[in-house]
Write an enzyme that holds these catalytic residues in place. Structure first.
Site, PDB file in Angstrom:
ATOM      1  NE  ARG A   1       3.304   2.640   8.570  1.00 58.53           N
ATOM      2  CZ  ARG A   1       3.397   3.974   8.505  1.00 58.53           C
ATOM      3  NH1 ARG A   1       2.340   4.740   8.703  1.00 58.53           N
ATOM      4  NH2 ARG A   1       4.548   4.555   8.215  1.00 58.53           N
TER       5      ARG A   1
ATOM      6  CE1 TYR B   1       9.540  -2.248   0.049  1.00 63.11           C
ATOM      7  CE2 TYR B   1       7.981  -0.791   1.154  1.00 63.11           C
ATOM      8  CZ  TYR B   1       8.296  -2.028   0.615  1.00 63.11           C
ATOM      9  OH  TYR B   1       7.359  -3.037   0.631  1.00 63.11           O
TER      10      TYR B   1
ATOM     11  CB  VAL C   1      14.094  10.946   6.850  1.00 61.39           C
ATOM     12  CG1 VAL C   1      14.043  12.042   5.799  1.00 61.39           C
ATOM     13  CG2 VAL C   1      15.294  11.114   7.756  1.00 61.39           C
TER      14      VAL C   1
ATOM     15  CG  ASP D   1       9.224  10.652  13.191  1.00 55.16           C
ATOM     16  OD1 ASP D   1       9.067   9.451  12.946  1.00 55.16           O
ATOM     17  OD2 ASP D   1       8.311  11.493  13.067  1.00 55.16           O
TER      18      ASP D   1
ATOM     19  CE  LYS E   1       7.093  -4.274  -3.501  1.00 54.67           C
ATOM     20  NZ  LYS E   1       7.451  -5.698  -3.762  1.00 54.67           N
TER      21      LYS E   1
ATOM     22  CG  ASP F   1      -0.304  -0.099   2.557  1.00 55.03           C
ATOM     23  OD1 ASP F   1       0.934  -0.140   2.628  1.00 55.03           O
ATOM     24  OD2 ASP F   1      -1.051  -0.135   3.568  1.00 55.03           O
ATOM     25  CD  GLU F   2       5.606   1.511   3.159  1.00 51.11           C
ATOM     26  OE1 GLU F   2       6.541   2.222   2.750  1.00 51.11           O
ATOM     27  OE2 GLU F   2       5.688   0.830   4.190  1.00 51.11           O
TER      28      GLU F   2
HETATM   29  P1  NAD Z   1      11.457  -9.762   3.781  1.00 48.58           P
HETATM   30  O1  NAD Z   1      12.470  -8.676   3.730  1.00 48.58           O
HETATM   31  O2  NAD Z   1      11.164 -10.431   5.082  1.00 48.58           O
HETATM   32  O3  NAD Z   1      11.831 -10.920   2.743  1.00 48.58           O
HETATM   33  C1  NAD Z   1      12.337 -10.653   1.480  1.00 48.58           C
HETATM   34  C2  NAD Z   1      12.984 -11.929   0.941  1.00 48.58           C
HETATM   35  O4  NAD Z   1      13.469 -11.649  -0.388  1.00 48.58           O
HETATM   36  C3  NAD Z   1      14.176 -12.400   1.766  1.00 48.58           C
HETATM   37  O5  NAD Z   1      14.096 -13.793   1.966  1.00 48.58           O
HETATM   38  C4  NAD Z   1      15.383 -12.050   0.899  1.00 48.58           C
HETATM   39  O6  NAD Z   1      16.490 -12.918   1.094  1.00 48.58           O
HETATM   40  C5  NAD Z   1      14.789 -12.185  -0.491  1.00 48.58           C
HETATM   41  N1  NAD Z   1      15.538 -11.400  -1.492  1.00 48.58           N
HETATM   42  C6  NAD Z   1      15.940 -10.108  -1.396  1.00 48.58           C
HETATM   43  N2  NAD Z   1      16.628  -9.755  -2.488  1.00 48.58           N
HETATM   44  C7  NAD Z   1      16.656 -10.842  -3.314  1.00 48.58           C
HETATM   45  C8  NAD Z   1      17.205 -11.093  -4.584  1.00 48.58           C
HETATM   46  N3  NAD Z   1      17.875 -10.149  -5.274  1.00 48.58           N
HETATM   47  N4  NAD Z   1      17.030 -12.325  -5.121  1.00 48.58           N
HETATM   48  C9  NAD Z   1      16.359 -13.304  -4.451  1.00 48.58           C
HETATM   49  N5  NAD Z   1      15.824 -13.108  -3.221  1.00 48.58           N
HETATM   50  C10 NAD Z   1      15.962 -11.903  -2.658  1.00 48.58           C
HETATM   51  O7  NAD Z   1      10.136  -9.124   3.156  1.00 48.58           O
HETATM   52  P2  NAD Z   1       8.603  -9.425   3.470  1.00 48.58           P
HETATM   53  O8  NAD Z   1       8.160  -8.545   4.573  1.00 48.58           O
HETATM   54  O9  NAD Z   1       8.413 -10.891   3.559  1.00 48.58           O
HETATM   55  O10 NAD Z   1       7.947  -8.859   2.121  1.00 48.58           O
HETATM   56  C11 NAD Z   1       7.722  -9.720   1.020  1.00 48.58           C
HETATM   57  C12 NAD Z   1       7.023  -8.939  -0.078  1.00 48.58           C
HETATM   58  O11 NAD Z   1       5.802  -8.398   0.406  1.00 48.58           O
HETATM   59  C13 NAD Z   1       7.827  -7.737  -0.583  1.00 48.58           C
HETATM   60  O12 NAD Z   1       7.643  -7.640  -1.971  1.00 48.58           O
HETATM   61  C14 NAD Z   1       7.194  -6.547   0.123  1.00 48.58           C
HETATM   62  O13 NAD Z   1       7.338  -5.368  -0.645  1.00 48.58           O
HETATM   63  C15 NAD Z   1       5.756  -6.997   0.192  1.00 48.58           C
HETATM   64  N6  NAD Z   1       4.930  -6.458   1.293  1.00 48.58           N
HETATM   65  C16 NAD Z   1       5.359  -6.547   2.576  1.00 48.58           C
HETATM   66  C17 NAD Z   1       4.529  -6.107   3.613  1.00 48.58           C
HETATM   67  C18 NAD Z   1       4.942  -6.210   5.061  1.00 48.58           C
HETATM   68  O14 NAD Z   1       4.235  -5.695   5.926  1.00 48.58           O
HETATM   69  N7  NAD Z   1       6.038  -6.873   5.393  1.00 48.58           N
HETATM   70  C19 NAD Z   1       3.288  -5.538   3.303  1.00 48.58           C
HETATM   71  C20 NAD Z   1       2.896  -5.445   1.968  1.00 48.58           C
HETATM   72  C21 NAD Z   1       3.728  -5.925   0.970  1.00 48.58           C
HETATM   73  O1  DAU Z   2       2.466  -0.923   4.490  1.00 47.02           O
HETATM   74  C1  DAU Z   2       3.144  -2.053   4.041  1.00 47.02           C
HETATM   75  C2  DAU Z   2       4.608  -1.940   4.419  1.00 47.02           C
HETATM   76  O2  DAU Z   2       4.680  -2.198   5.812  1.00 47.02           O
HETATM   77  C3  DAU Z   2       5.498  -2.903   3.660  1.00 47.02           C
HETATM   78  O3  DAU Z   2       5.477  -2.562   2.302  1.00 47.02           O
HETATM   79  C4  DAU Z   2       6.940  -2.856   4.179  1.00 47.02           C
HETATM   80  O4  DAU Z   2       7.720  -3.835   3.535  1.00 47.02           O
HETATM   81  C5  DAU Z   2       6.917  -3.122   5.676  1.00 47.02           C
HETATM   82  O5  DAU Z   2       8.219  -2.989   6.194  1.00 47.02           O
HETATM   83  C6  DAU Z   2       5.973  -2.141   6.384  1.00 47.02           C
HETATM   84  O6  DAU Z   2       6.491  -0.790   6.294  1.00 47.02           O
HETATM   85  P1  DAU Z   2       6.437   0.215   7.550  1.00 47.02           P
HETATM   86  O7  DAU Z   2       7.486   1.222   7.354  1.00 47.02           O
HETATM   87  O8  DAU Z   2       5.045   0.657   7.810  1.00 47.02           O
HETATM   88  O9  DAU Z   2       6.806  -0.846   8.725  1.00 47.02           O
HETATM   89  P2  DAU Z   2       7.816  -0.803   9.971  1.00 47.02           P
HETATM   90  O10 DAU Z   2       7.614  -2.078  10.712  1.00 47.02           O
HETATM   91  O11 DAU Z   2       9.192  -0.419   9.610  1.00 47.02           O
HETATM   92  O12 DAU Z   2       7.182   0.397  10.845  1.00 47.02           O
HETATM   93  C7  DAU Z   2       5.813   0.424  11.216  1.00 47.02           C
HETATM   94  C8  DAU Z   2       5.569   1.750  11.940  1.00 47.02           C
HETATM   95  O13 DAU Z   2       6.242   1.749  13.192  1.00 47.02           O
HETATM   96  C9  DAU Z   2       6.098   2.956  11.168  1.00 47.02           C
HETATM   97  O14 DAU Z   2       5.204   4.035  11.359  1.00 47.02           O
HETATM   98  C10 DAU Z   2       7.448   3.246  11.845  1.00 47.02           C
HETATM   99  C11 DAU Z   2       7.207   2.818  13.281  1.00 47.02           C
HETATM  100  N1  DAU Z   2       8.350   2.293  14.039  1.00 47.02           N
HETATM  101  C12 DAU Z   2       9.135   1.343  13.449  1.00 47.02           C
HETATM  102  C13 DAU Z   2      10.184   0.780  14.141  1.00 47.02           C
HETATM  103  C14 DAU Z   2      11.061  -0.264  13.510  1.00 47.02           C
HETATM  104  C15 DAU Z   2       8.569   2.696  15.357  1.00 47.02           C
HETATM  105  O15 DAU Z   2       7.835   3.555  15.903  1.00 47.02           O
HETATM  106  N2  DAU Z   2       9.597   2.139  16.042  1.00 47.02           N
HETATM  107  C16 DAU Z   2      10.423   1.188  15.499  1.00 47.02           C
HETATM  108  O16 DAU Z   2      11.337   0.697  16.204  1.00 47.02           O
END
Ligand code: NAD
Ligand code: DAU
Length: 331
Positions: free
Chosen positions: A211, A147, A271, A269, A151, A121-122
């Protein structure tokens, strides 16, 4: 189906592989993962005898071509995923998120293989706290960070390959996931493991950022539904309508772990910190008949805390390095 799961050793991908092995035993699963700092072989240990794990980079065109050629569908999770890392060094995000997706697209184009591209959603930027209209499939892209910009770029490539080359692809943009196997750099597991190691929880800025939380199993059940029933060329937004501000989430975690809800530090915070994400998932609910199962967020947090308590061997070896990295950033 013969499924190729990119990034299957990461958080969401590993959960997807686990649920596929459990619920679709006839599927053959191959994982390609570069095993970066975010990808852990250990996350697939419980299913290692039921799948094939290929260690490799999704930018390696020859390797990707060979693996795609022997698959019926590719579920593309692999990405650099952490906003704070992208702010420090965007280069790996360009490599994996843009060139990696391009490499996958070229391979599925050559072999006529179905693709589901996982996005976030970002890409839509952020919303004001009082904005009544949530993100929909029609919201214009407006990414804020390196990031989300990469995406967004990957999503645009997928759309162009569908239109120009007739690639059979769908896209999903999901909200913030939580659950087992999430890297401890991310908000919820960072706070849980801080508390478990005697550190204080850390909140960026005021904590008023919102979030839209979804359990990883719900994200993955929606992905499976889109893979099976989604219309080619369409984008689907995934959410279980779990909007909460960071301060509320942190206080809930502290209470569930028997701590004083004010026992945390305010730190520097992020950036350009996006204020609020919120998805309107009605298309997915109405057109594909999908519904989330984990609708009790507090129960989901409780089981996630339990998972981190019971799986210290999974996260303990990487905890000190992750916190050292945060300390350098004043966070
Ligand atoms: P993650 O960082 O936990 O996992 C990413 C995986 O991709 C890792 O296993 C890493 O080794 C692999 N990877 C990275 N670069 C690579 C490369 N060049 N070749 C092969 N493998 C590679 O990420 P996640 O949180 O599991 O997110 C997975 C997908 O979901 C991403 O596309 C992310 O944008 C999307 N997404 C994540 C969230 C979230 O909240 N985590 C929400 C919405 C969408
Ligand atoms: O919205 C989907 C996204 O959610 C995914 O695309 C990303 O891959 C995933 O990392 C996540 O992004 P966020 O930046 O929202 O997630 P993060 O866990 O880094 O942070 C969630 C919120 O918490 C954000 O507002 C920043 C804040 N935060 C984060 C950390 C690590 C804190 O307040 N303290 C912290 O220590």
């Amino acid at each position: 189906m013969r499924l190729l799961v990119t990034g299957g050793a990461g958080f969401i991908g590993a959960n997807f592989v686990h649920s596929t092995v459990r619920e679709y035993p006839d599927d053959a699963v191959t994982v390609i993962d570069a095993l970066t700092y975010a990808g852990r072989r250990e996350s697939l240990a419980a299913v290692e005898d039921s799948i094939r794990l290929v260690e490799g980079d999704i930018c390696d065109a020859e390797l990707v071509d060979n693996l795609v050629a022997e698959s019926d569908a590719v579920i593309h999770f692999a990405a650099e995923s952490h906003v704070d890392n992208a702010l420090d060094n965007p280069e790996p995000f360009l490599h994996t998120n843009v060139i990696g997706t391009f490499t996958i697209l070229e391979a599925v184009r050559r072999h006529g293989v179905r693709l589901h591209h996982i996005s976030t959603d970002e890409v839509y930027g952020d919303l004001a706290l009082d904005e009544p209209q949530r993100f929909t499939e029609a919201t214009p892209y407006n990414p804020s960070s390196p990031y989300s910009a990469t995406k967004a770029g990957s999503d645009m490539l997928v759309r162009a390959w569908v239109r120009s080359y007739g690639v059979r692809a769908t896209i999903s943009n999901c909200s913030n996931n939580y659950g087992p196997y999430q890297h401890i750099e991310k908000f919820i597991p960072r706070q849980i493991t801080n508390i478990l190691t005697g550190r204080r929880a850390k909140l960026y800025g005021t904590g008023h950022n919102v979030r839209d939380w979804i359990h990883v199993e719900d994200h993955n059940s929606a992905v499976r539904r889109i893979l099976e029933k989604g219309q080619i060329g369409r984008t689907y937004l995934i959410s279980s309508e779990g909007e909460r501000d960071n301060l509320t989430v942190l206080r809930t975690l502290l209470r569930l772990m028997d701590r004083d809800p004010d026992d945390f530090d305010h730190v520097t915070d992020r950036v350009g910190h996006d204020l609020r994400y919120a998805i309107d998932p009605s298309t997915l609910y109405n057109e594909l008949g999908w519904a989330p199962k984990h609708t009790d967020f507090e129960e989901g947090l409780r089981s996630t805390i339990e998972w981190y308590r019971n799986n210290e061997s999974w996260w303990r070896p990487i905890k000190d390095a992750a916190e050292a990295q945060y300390e350098k950033r004043g966070q």
